[in-house]
Design a protein around this motif. Structure first.
Motif, PDB file in Angstrom:
ATOM      1  N   PHE A 111       0.853  -1.201   0.000  1.00 53.05           N
ATOM      2  CA  PHE A 111       0.000   0.000   0.000  1.00 53.05           C
ATOM      3  C   PHE A 111       0.888   1.249   0.000  1.00 53.05           C
ATOM      4  CE2 PHE A 111      -2.520   2.934   2.942  1.00 53.05           C
ATOM      5  CZ  PHE A 111      -3.245   3.500   1.903  1.00 53.05           C
ATOM      6  N   ASP A 132       2.374   1.729  -3.311  1.00 54.72           N
ATOM      7  CA  ASP A 132       1.362   2.311  -4.200  1.00 54.72           C
ATOM      8  C   ASP A 132       1.316   3.831  -4.056  1.00 54.72           C
ATOM      9  OD1 ASP A 132       0.038   0.906  -6.045  1.00 54.72           O
ATOM     10  OD2 ASP A 132      -1.658   0.320  -4.790  1.00 54.72           O
ATOM     11  N   ILE A 133       1.306   4.284  -2.807  1.00 49.35           N
ATOM     12  CA  ILE A 133       1.241   5.729  -2.544  1.00 49.35           C
ATOM     13  C   ILE A 133       2.448   6.420  -3.170  1.00 49.35           C
ATOM     14  CG2 ILE A 133       1.383   7.490  -0.720  1.00 49.35           C
ATOM     15  CD1 ILE A 133      -0.135   5.508   1.091  1.00 49.35           C
ATOM     16  N   TYR A 134       3.647   5.811  -2.965  1.00 47.60           N
ATOM     17  CA  TYR A 134       4.842   6.458  -3.491  1.00 47.60           C
ATOM     18  C   TYR A 134       4.974   6.319  -5.006  1.00 47.60           C
ATOM     19  CZ  TYR A 134       5.922   8.211   0.900  1.00 47.60           C
ATOM     20  OH  TYR A 134       5.834   8.964   2.041  1.00 47.60           O
TER      21      TYR A 134
END
Lengths: 182, 605
Positions: B125, B128-130
């Motif tokens: 997760f 994904d954000i980065y």
């Protein structure tokens, strides 16, 4: 046991959903904003985990305190700053800054930035970030951009929407769009 | 008849089921008593069971972290060949896969493996954000990404009642608070609802003493960071006041817990945390005095700092008035008054002496009340720290390192001397602290610092240094010689290591004059670190001390990783290596968990 599947579903929806919200939020700037080109300087090309990236610095990354009506050594609690850019030839140049949302003419756009340094008034300038300070390039190619900085011929293409949000979409070296990984 | 030994968990399970069978009238009251008589709770069994559970946890968690890191690296290094949505899509599929596989494992009762997979899901997760940040060329306000990551992770901590995911969440929230305060210099008021709505409630719900303490510690750091943000002007002792009063409030909160049965176990921890916060803040008063530009400024106080101080003092007064505090009735006002006294200092003239007052009051007050050895040990921490800060003005790295090694050697010798006086608890902490200081100094010198010789040539060492160095060297030598006494004889390996440490620190300080010696320091430090940490691990296994094993392994792994990054960073495919090692570890963990029952039976548990 049904509970675990239901909650897992909720966790996945929330986690994946938040990521896609972030992505679409940025995409909306490209969809509804307009592109402008500004002068830029790369600073430090390196990232351990994400290939190379260049940290970019814009002429408006630091704003004079007097431009927003602050005296020297005057403390403030200004969180956001708005800078107005005006079209000059091919590039858009810094025109003025304010702590409130500005009124602009047709050949102007404004960017919303966060004040990140000098809250206490130690220097004459305020450090401002707009969320367009980094550009990712394939590993090893960041140095090319750094060389371009020395010659002062680097520009960035950014999309700006009506709220002053910005999205960095590309870099130009000597007026040509830079391509990487080929 | 011999009773069958079982763990506390098994004992609780058995008691509950005997009651259930009785309620169903499957067994009579007499039979229930007889069954219960067959078993006895023994701590030893619990220890043996955890010796099987702990490796499963370590293997699967470490494996998950490696796989997560590998995925981030793999996508990062190949990102120019993938389209943005393919990248995000791939990681999102992996995210779903990890979470649903975790749910499957959980439903099949492989709880530890399920938690590790959900941790992997959380790491993905974050990736994904980065990735979104990377695809759209944004790193604007990176703490926001960490905050989002932490909240996503908190959900899984709740879902699996998972301590691992809770600690992962806490670690992310610590990074978030650090990022906001250091990078953006904002007061970050969002932390208050996060602390009261996520960190503390989850810690209480999971019955995690460490979790609650971590949350309080982050809150204390937030107070410190905000003090600097709230108060303008220069470095001032006033900046530590809100943090000090926060410590007093946390200390008094212990009494709120004392009167409630279900949270009574937290009472001593609140006292420890509160006293530690008071002490740390007070120590900072004293340390600020070291800096020459430290000023006592009252007019720099801003409204938020004043409000926070008043609010905290009101809380302190309410708690003080409401509960019967016993011996704390005198200790608390003394601590508060000693801190408030700093407000009325007329000048900087006696600053350094008076600034020590709250430190002394808190230390003596708490030690006198509890007679617990931890607080004298805090001094053992504080003195090297203060000395390190103080000696930075000499600007000589080898001299500083020499001094620190000698302090470490002395503390480790004190470990054996404390055994002689039968103060075993203090002895262990002296020993561990001494080891960590020595190993850390050698670790710092294990990097190839070729300019070391150059650096030391330009450094200046004052007469003051030689006095302190001479004193510490004498103290270390006396402590080493004293360990040869009748009752406190250390093992041969330890004695040799102590002597070698002292000799090496003398050689190290010679770097200042023998410029070429510096070139050999990194090589020698590497050898020392490997030999020392291996020796510590072997000693740890021979005397069965987890602390020794942990310190030895930690520094050996750190050394291997550091040298790997030094030498092979550009030649090896990191992502593939991380993923394969990580997967292997997860599989090992799952297999171990699958065979846990067999292993327990084999081990007679």
């Amino acid at each position: 046991m049904k509970k675990i599947w239901l909650f897992t579903f909720v966790v996945v929806i929330l986690q994946a959903g938040s990521v896609y919200t972030m992505a679409f939020n940025k995409l909306s700037i490209k969809r509804y904003g307009s592109p402008i080109k500004v002068r830029v300087e790369p600073i430090d090309p390196r990232s351990l985990f994400r290939g190379d990236y260049v940290i970019l610095r814009y002429p408006f990354s630091s704003v004079k305190r007097e431009d927003i009506g602050l005296g020297k050594c005057e403390m403030h609690d200004i969180k956001n700053i708005y800078i107005v850019l005006k079209k000059t030839g091919d590039l858009w140049e810094y025109e003025r800054a304010s702590s409130d949302k500005p009124e602009i003419s047709r050949d102007e756009v404004f960017l919303k930035g966060s004040v990140v340094s000098d809250v206490f008034g130690y220097s004459n300038n305020l450090g401002v970030r707009y969320g367009i300070e980094s550009y990712f390039v394939p590993e090893g190619e960041g140095r090319i951009l750094e060389k371009s900085r020395e010659k002062g011929n680097l520009a960035a293409e950014i999309y700006v929407d009506s709220k002053g949000r910005a999205l960095l979409t590309g870099l130009f070296v000597k007026g040509e769009k830079a391509t990487f990984g080929k | 008849m011999n009773k069958c030994p079982i763990s506390r968990y098994q004992w609780t399970w058995l008691k509950r089921h005997i009651e259930w069978w009785s309620s169903l009238k499957l067994i009579s009251g007499e039979t229930a008593g007889k069954i219960a008589d067959l078993y006895a709770f023994e701590k030893e069994v619990e220890k043996r069971q955890s010796s099987v559970s702990m490796p499963i946890k370590i293997l699967t968690v470490f494996g998950s972290v490696l796989v997560g890191l590998g995925v981030i690296l793999f996508i990062s290094f190949n990102w120019q060949h993938m389209s943005p949505f393919f990248k995000i899509g791939t990681v999102s599929v992996l995210l779903c896969f990890c979470h649903f596989l975790a749910a499957l494992f959980y439903s099949r009762k492989y709880e530890k493996s399920a938690v590790s997979l959900s941790l992997l899901g959380n790491i993905v997760f974050g990736a994904d954000i980065y990735l979104v940040a990377q695809v759209f060329n944004i790193i604007s306000r990176f703490p926001n990404g960490i905050f989002l990551w932490a909240i996503g992770s908190a959900l899984t901590a709740y879902l699996y009642r998972s301590k691992t995911n809770y600690f992962f969440t806490c670690a992310l929230l610590v990074l978030w608070v650090l990022g906001e305060s250091i990078g953006y210099k904002t007061a970050n008021y969002l932390f208050i609802p996060v602390l009261l709505g996520v960190m503390l409630p989850l810690g209480y719900w999971l019955k995690l003493k460490t979790g609650v303490i971590i949350s309080l510690f982050v809150a204390w750091y937030w107070m410190i960071a905000n003090s600097f943000i709230w108060i303008s002007s220069y470095l001032s002792i006033v900046q530590m006041m809100p943090a000090f009063f926060f410590g007093v409030m946390v200390y008094l909160c212990a009494y709120v817990h004392r009167d409630k049965e279900n949270v009574k176990y937290l009472e001593p921890y609140y006292k420890w945390a509160g006293a530690a916060f008071m002490l740390l803040s007070a120590s900072a008063f004293a340390n600020i005095g070291i800096f020459e530009d430290a000023k006592f400024v009252l007019n720099g106080i801003t409204l938020p700092s004043l409000i926070s101080m008043v609010l905290l003092l009101v809380c302190v007064a309410v708690l003080y008035g409401r509960y019967s505090l016993g011996k704390d009735k005198i200790f608390i006002p003394l601590a508060v008054i000693s801190a408030l006294l700093l407000f009325f200092l007329p000048s900087m003239k006696y600053f350094k002496i008076i600034a020590f007052m709250p430190v002394a009051v808190v230390l003596l007050g708490f030690y006198g009340r509890t007679e617990n050895p931890v607080f004298p040990i805090v001094l053992a921490f504080y003195v090297p720290f203060y000395m390190l800060l103080y000696s930075m003005r000499w600007e000589s790295v080898p001299a500083l390192a020499s001094l620190m090694v000698l302090i470490g050697v002395m503390l480790y010798s004190l470990n054996w001397l404390s055994f002689k006086k039968s103060r075993a608890r203090m002895a262990f902490v002296y020993g561990y602290l001494g080891l960590c200081i020595v190993l850390f100094v050698f670790y710092l010198f294990s990097f190839n610092l070729s300019p070391l010789g150059e650096y030391s040539r330009s450094s200046k060492i004052s007469f003051e240094f030689w006095i302190i160095w001479g004193l510490v060297l004498s103290a270390a030598a006396i402590s080493i010689v004293k360990t040869l006494g009748e009752e406190a004889r250390p093992r041969l390996f330890e004695f040799l290591a102590l002597v070698l440490g002292a000799v090496f620190s003398v050689l190290m300080v010679m770097c200042v004059y023998l410029k070429y010696f510096g070139v050999y320091v990194s090589g020698i430090s590497n050898i020392i670190i490997v030999v020392l940490s291996t020796g510590i691990i072997i000693t740890g296994y021979r005397v069965d001390k987890t602390g020794l094993k942990a310190i030895g392994f930690a520094f050996l792994i750190l050394e291997i990783f550091s040298r790997y990054f030094d030498a092979g960073w550009d030649f090896l495919t990191r992502s593939v290596m991380f993923i394969s090692v990580g997967i292997a570890l997860i599989i090992a963990g799952v297999l171990l968990e699958k065979n846990k029952e067999k292993l327990l039976i084999k081990g007679g548990i």
